[in-house]
Design a protein around this motif. Structure first.
Motif, short mmCIF file in Angstrom:
data_model
loop_
_atom_site.label_atom_id
_atom_site.label_comp_id
_atom_site.label_asym_id
_atom_site.label_seq_id
_atom_site.Cartn_x
_atom_site.Cartn_y
_atom_site.Cartn_z
N ILE A 279 0.80 0.34 0.72
CA ILE A 279 1.43 1.26 1.69
C ILE A 279 2.71 1.89 1.13
O ILE A 279 3.23 2.84 1.69
CB ILE A 279 1.71 0.58 3.04
N ASN A 280 3.21 1.31 0.02
CA ASN A 280 4.24 1.99 -0.77
C ASN A 280 5.49 2.35 0.01
O ASN A 280 5.97 3.48 -0.04
CB ASN A 280 3.64 3.25 -1.42
N ILE A 281 6.03 1.39 0.76
CA ILE A 281 7.35 1.59 1.38
C ILE A 281 8.29 0.53 0.81
O ILE A 281 8.60 -0.48 1.41
CB ILE A 281 7.29 1.54 2.93
N ASN A 282 8.71 0.80 -0.41
CA ASN A 282 9.40 -0.20 -1.22
C ASN A 282 10.75 -0.63 -0.67
O ASN A 282 11.28 -1.67 -1.04
CB ASN A 282 9.55 0.30 -2.66
N GLU A 283 11.34 0.18 0.21
CA GLU A 283 12.65 -0.19 0.77
C GLU A 283 12.58 -1.51 1.53
O GLU A 283 13.57 -2.20 1.67
CB GLU A 283 13.16 0.92 1.69
N PHE A 284 11.40 -1.85 2.01
CA PHE A 284 11.26 -3.10 2.76
C PHE A 284 11.04 -4.29 1.84
O PHE A 284 11.07 -5.43 2.29
CB PHE A 284 10.14 -2.97 3.79
#
Length: 612
Positions: A337-342
């Motif tokens: 899902i590529n939401i690396n901030e999490f």
């Protein structure tokens, strides 16, 4: 560069750096004194005053043919003894992987001086295993969990290089055979063969996405807090924990405290407030651990939980205004899902594991462990008294028990299979992270390798050299940014759904074609059957190359495919036509299971996309 140097360099850059280092160290400081190689490539054992081969070519041909006869269509083979490496070289073209097990460093040296195996060593086609390596369990668990290995573990059998090994190394062969079987069983249990947990975890992951966007981004925690302190304590909920409470309370300001959720009520009752509380349970019962607490006492505490935790637990904590962060687990479906901030974390299968990996991410140097018994105490209890779910809760789970080495290395303690598997995983984690020192101050329970056993009092006196400063709680995302992330995730999931639908169509077409072939197999030529087998292989390649399909959530389905196909391989059917007919029957049945599980995954995704 000579052949030996080339092979060792390939080992170092490819499959086995520890063995490469060991070989280089030997070459710098020692010489071969037990074994020598003559001009016919026969090896002489000076200790037993015997040649390894009675006739080099004749014996190698004999064992080559014997192994090939017993391993028809095997994807891999395990052989004890490297010998002069000629047998190994003659078998390379028949398998995807060859594993060679050896106890004698001199024999590795002699064999790798004879034949250039650098390409095969670099790409993993050949893997050399030093059975005296301290971390051999770690190597084997990683090897057998490879995507082209775990499906076919039921085919494992140890073969012998030549008669010499069977005569002089039988104890070593039996020892490594036991270790291999132990690791294979561990890998298979972790595969969740019945598929009970995988899709539950996936469902929770999907349901928790909106909750994650309301929580503190995990990566912000790591960025702001890593390398701030050197010493921490990980608190687990074993029966020995109670005796450590007075010291923990006395020194709590000197250490950062990571707490497994089940241990929290005991700490809270004794006015010990942990800095981090962790949970990874797929059930909702952990809510019990947080009833009747004063939320203001936890204003500086972070609750860390992975995305497969039960959504009701996360919702409850958020409603209580507790500081929650939901990192993504380190595996394909989450990273997709590529939401690396999490951020990402290695979650393992038990809450203690994620405590240790968080401590490592935050770059602690000394990690002190208490309450990690992983065994029943002398009263038969699995947890401390007053444990919220009952001090003997594990006695009700009907898990097979066994005895293992006790803390301190003397005597044995009673444990169960799940704890023992967990202990092995912790040993892999600890052995793989030498940047930190792990001190087991549990003072009870099971011995855990790759830790230093030290009393809790000694640990406190040794490391209580600074007071911890209060760190700020990072901020959550704004509502607007959270909504942008959610839209991004939904678009990714829509693409995933498209791929899943296409795959289901391909699987249905393949299933229908197999039905027709099996009804008319008597009328079909071998050439046609072979051609259709290639279509199946292309479909298998599609699954392996696609991250949506070849992820942890379908791993048990793929294992089922290999396990069932292995049953045909074990029949040693030589006639190609008969083998393919049986293969098609097994594969057709497997496609039913595959489509069922993939449809379940599709429904989970569909629900999120439609509801949001």
């Amino acid at each position: 560069m000579n052949i030996l140097e080339k092979n060792i360099q390939a080992l170092a850059s490819g499959t086995n750096e520890p063995l490469a280092l060991k070989l280089n160290d030997f070459l710098k400081n020692q010489k071969c004194t037990r074994f020598s190689l003559d001009e016919n490539l026969n090896i002489f054992d000076l200790k037993n005053q015997v040649f390894m081969y009675s006739d080099v070519n004749q014996e190698i041909d004999y064992f080559k043919n014997a192994i090939l006869e017993k391993t028809l269509r095997y994807p891999f083979v395990c052989i004890y003894g490297i010998g002069n490496a000629l047998l190994l070289k003659s078998l390379i073209s028949f398998y995807k992987h060859i594993f060679i097990f050896e106890s004698e460093i001199e024999l590795f040296i002699l064999a790798l001086s004879v034949i250039d195996l650098s390409e095969e060593l670099s790409n993993g086609k050949i893997y050399l295993v030093d059975i005296n390596e301290e971390k051999v369990n770690i190597q084997l668990s990683m090897l057998f969990d490879q995507k082209d290995m775990f499906e076919y573990l039921s085919l494992y059998e140890m073969f012998i290089n030549c008669s010499y090994y069977e005569k002089y190394f039988i104890e070593e062969i039996e020892k490594i055979d036991h270790i291999i079987n132990d690791n294979i069983n561990l890998v298979i249990r972790n595969l969740d063969p019945e598929g009970k947990l995988s899709l539950i975890c996936y469902k929770h992951f999907i349901q928790n996405i909106p909750l994650m966007l309301k929580s503190i981004p995990f990566q912000r925690i790591i960025q702001k807090r890593k390398n701030q302190f050197e010493n921490c304590i990980v608190v687990c909920a074993g029966p020995s924990l109670e005796k450590q409470i007075p010291l923990l309370k006395k020194y709590q300001e000197n250490f950062v405290i990571f707490c497994a959720d089940g241990a929290f009520p005991l700490l809270y009752k004794n006015d010990i407030i942990p800095d981090y509380i962790l949970n990874i349970d797929i059930d909702e019962y952990p809510i019990t651990f947080f009833k009747d607490i004063k939320k203001e006492k936890l204003d500086k505490t972070l609750f860390i939980s992975t995305l497969h935790t039960h959504p009701k637990v996360i919702s409850y904590l958020l409603e209580c205004n507790i500081n929650v962060s939901l990192p993504l687990a380190i595996n394909v479906p989450y990273q997709n899902i590529n939401i690396n901030e999490f951020g990402y974390i290695e979650a393992g299968t038990h809450v203690g594991h994620v405590c240790y990996t968080l401590a490592l991410l935050l770059e602690f140097k000394n990690i002190i462990i208490i309450g990690q018994d992983l065994a029943y105490n002398d009263k038969g209890n699995s947890h401390f008294s007053d444990f919220a779910l009952g001090e003997n809760i594990d006695n009700t789970l009907n898990i097979p028990s066994l005895k293992i080495l006790a803390y301190g290395g003397e005597g044995e303690v009673l444990t169960h299979l799940a704890w023992d598997d967990y202990r092995k995983k912790l040993e892999i984690l600890f052995a793989s992270n030498t940047q930190a020192k792990f001190y087991n101050a549990t003072e009870g329970g099971a011995r855990i390798a790759f830790t230093e056993e030290l009393s809790f009092k000694e640990c406190c006196l040794k490391f209580a050299n600074q007071n911890k400063k209060i760190l700020e709680i990072p901020k959550k995302l704004t509502l607007n940014r959270g909504n942008k992330f959610l839209k991004k995730v939904i678009e990714i999931f829509k693409k995933d759904l498209y791929i899943i639908n296409q795959t289901l169509e391909d699987a249905k077409f393949l299933y229908n074609a197999l039905e027709k072939i099996l009804l008319n197999e008597d009328k079909l030529t071998l050439e046609f059957l072979v051609k259709f087998y290639e279509n199946i292989e292309n479909f298998n390649s599609l699954i392996e190359q696609n991250l949506i399909l070849h992820d942890g959530n379908l791993k048990n389905v793929l294992y089922c495919r290999g396990e069932n196909l292995s049953k045909i391989i074990l029949t040693k059917i030589s006639e190609e036509e008969k083998y393919l007919s049986l293969y098609f029957v097994i594969y057709k049945d497997w496609l039913i299971f595959f489509r069922e599980k993939l449809n379940e995954k599709k429904e989970i995704l569909n629900n999120l996309v439609q509801n949001l």
